[in-house]
Design a protein around this motif. Sequence first.
Motif, PDB file in Angstrom:
ATOM      1  N   GLY A   4       3.508   3.456  13.704  1.00 21.60           N
ATOM      2  CA  GLY A   4       3.651   2.253  12.895  1.00 21.60           C
ATOM      3  C   GLY A   4       4.338   2.435  11.564  1.00 21.60           C
ATOM      4  N   ASN A   5       4.825   3.634  11.265  1.00 22.91           N
ATOM      5  CA  ASN A   5       5.502   3.881  10.004  1.00 22.91           C
ATOM      6  C   ASN A   5       6.829   4.607  10.249  1.00 22.91           C
ATOM      7  N   ARG A   6       7.776   4.375   9.343  1.00 24.11           N
ATOM      8  CA  ARG A   6       9.060   5.081   9.403  1.00 24.11           C
ATOM      9  C   ARG A   6       8.864   6.434   8.743  1.00 24.11           C
ATOM     10  N   ILE A   7       8.964   7.509   9.527  1.00 19.96           N
ATOM     11  CA  ILE A   7       8.544   8.834   9.082  1.00 19.96           C
ATOM     12  C   ILE A   7       9.663   9.851   9.279  1.00 19.96           C
ATOM     13  N   THR A  64      -2.207   5.470   3.224  1.00 21.09           N
ATOM     14  CA  THR A  64      -1.686   4.133   2.984  1.00 21.09           C
ATOM     15  C   THR A  64      -0.244   4.067   3.461  1.00 21.09           C
ATOM     16  N   ASP A  65       0.021   3.276   4.488  1.00 18.40           N
ATOM     17  CA  ASP A  65       1.373   3.148   5.041  1.00 18.40           C
ATOM     18  C   ASP A  65       1.992   4.515   5.341  1.00 18.40           C
ATOM     19  N   GLY A  66       1.184   5.409   5.878  1.00 17.85           N
ATOM     20  CA  GLY A  66       1.668   6.748   6.218  1.00 17.85           C
ATOM     21  C   GLY A  66       1.602   7.740   5.074  1.00 17.85           C
ATOM     22  N   TRP A  67       1.355   7.278   3.862  1.00 19.41           N
ATOM     23  CA  TRP A  67       1.266   8.162   2.689  1.00 19.41           C
ATOM     24  C   TRP A  67      -0.151   8.735   2.595  1.00 19.41           C
ATOM     25  N   GLU A  75      14.743  10.146  10.803  1.00 23.24           N
ATOM     26  CA  GLU A  75      13.609   9.237  10.652  1.00 23.24           C
ATOM     27  C   GLU A  75      13.280   8.608  11.991  1.00 23.24           C
ATOM     28  N   ARG A 125       4.270  11.879   2.641  1.00 31.16           N
ATOM     29  CA  ARG A 125       4.428  11.190   3.913  1.00 31.16           C
ATOM     30  C   ARG A 125       5.430  11.960   4.766  1.00 31.16           C
ATOM     31  N   ASP A 168      10.144   5.966  14.082  1.00 34.02           N
ATOM     32  CA  ASP A 168       8.962   5.115  13.995  1.00 34.02           C
ATOM     33  C   ASP A 168       7.792   5.850  14.642  1.00 34.02           C
TER      34      ASP A 168
END
Length: 563
Positions: free
Chosen positions: A29-32, A433-436, A24, A413, A26
């Motif tokens: 802006g999202n944990r991916i 939405t939030d990476g989704w 994972e 995501r 960053d």
Amino acid sequence: MYYSELRQVRDELTGPGGPFEIVEADILGNRIRTYKNAPPSVREVWLSTVVFAERPYLIYQDERMTYAEAHAQVNAVAAWMAEQGVQPGDRVAIAMRNYPEWMLIYWACVASGVTAVGMNAWWTTEEMAFALKDSEPKILFLDAERLTRFREKPELAGSVKLVGVRLDKTEPDITPWSEVIAHGGEMPAVTVDSESDACIFYTSGTTGFPKGAQLTHRGCVANLFNMLYAAASSALAVERATGVAPPATPPVPVTLVTTPLFHVTANNCAAYGVTAAGGAMVLMYRWDAGDALKIIERERVTGMSGVPIMARELITHPDFPNTDTSSLLALSGGGAQVPPDQVLKIDEAVETARPTTGYGMTETCGIITSLGGDFYVDRPDSAGPAMPVYEAKCVDDDGNEVPLGQTGELWVRGAAVIKGYINRPDATAESITDGWLHTGDIARMDEDGFIYIVDRKKDMVLRGGENVYCVEVEAAIYRHPAVAECSVFGVPDDRMGEEVAAAIFLKSGEMLDADSLREEMAKHIAKHKLPRFVWFVDEPLPRNASGKFLRRELRDTFAAQMG
């Protein structure tokens, strides 16, 4: 079947120390989720293929180009663009058929940190104009057909520099391809950021204008790893279960590319996969099943990528029984769901080839799921499991995850999800939405993680692998002064999967026929978006309580009248 083995293999391949280890990070802006061992950009993918120097790479009709020749031309294009002032982060557009030059320009762009803008070759002048204004490329490479459309609006030129590919005559304001290649030079020494845009591919928009999806270098490389993982995990699971190992030295791939390179199916999936493996890409001027069979026999094609109808047309063609297709190892279908009966027919028709499919989107740089061989034959109605780089869930209308086995909109995501849409923060916010990423497809997942696409949430027609948004077609219909109301929807079609249909209520006293309507619409939208079926009704179209047309009711009524 070998589902326990598949789960075990997935854990091994993607776990600590595995070749497809997932970590994972960053990202934007999202944990991916992302692949630990993936190269940082597409530049490294292309540069790594220099070791295949003498292998054939691009084959088009009687033209053949080796990797060494391709690298020389790619370097020349990149060096020439740099001399024109094109810097990393700038954009360069490609508007042409699937000529070999398409791939050379693409690799020159991504390897030098320049963003390649893939322009839909079917677009009208109006659609071209929108994309050029939207993406603001420094250079536009175009062939003769696209040049003809470009000339219809001289004001399109602006400050963009034009390069002509395969033109019949020289044009004073256009740099010929031969001059670009003659420039020579080396690939610029640049460092490409993983989150920068590798390319911009346009997808039909719900507002009547296409949206430029930003495919990052990380996303494009992640999609390549997704495809490599899919092949490796399936083969290893089957070997574990049956004891039958694949060939120690697999054949060098020869892929017949049948769909446009301005889409992820041909570019990010077919082209990336075969190029990374040092294989050959065979390009066609246009799809023809008879020609494809001749190419398969002549070039010893190992795999063909395309929309499902192409595989069906291939195995049902009169020349199929008399054509040597023994080189084929896989017949792939993407861009639309493959009818379950066709999966079995492919498996039976070509003794050496196995059916494969991938479900994905422009917005995921390629595949979300992949399924092939025994697993696909066992579950022909499934799209397969999500690739390990993705989190996947089905949600209700409020974004809440539904229980396993229940239907909901599929959200994913992971590293391969696009950054967003250029100049469209509204569309980006609506889709991510939030990476989704909201896929717009209604699906369910089973206990093995296999995904089944059951419906579509978006008002969209999937025609031969091309997304056609209903509102975009409706906007073109409403341009005709005789139209009072219209509603566009998809109807099933054996060949294209779906066809575009329209129900139209005319203004009082007006007369209009389908051909006249299509002729007017063709000035504004590409031909593949024109409604094949036009249904003129005598009464205003039915609406719901909020005033929206009842699209599904119209579709069902129309289908019943069609018999």
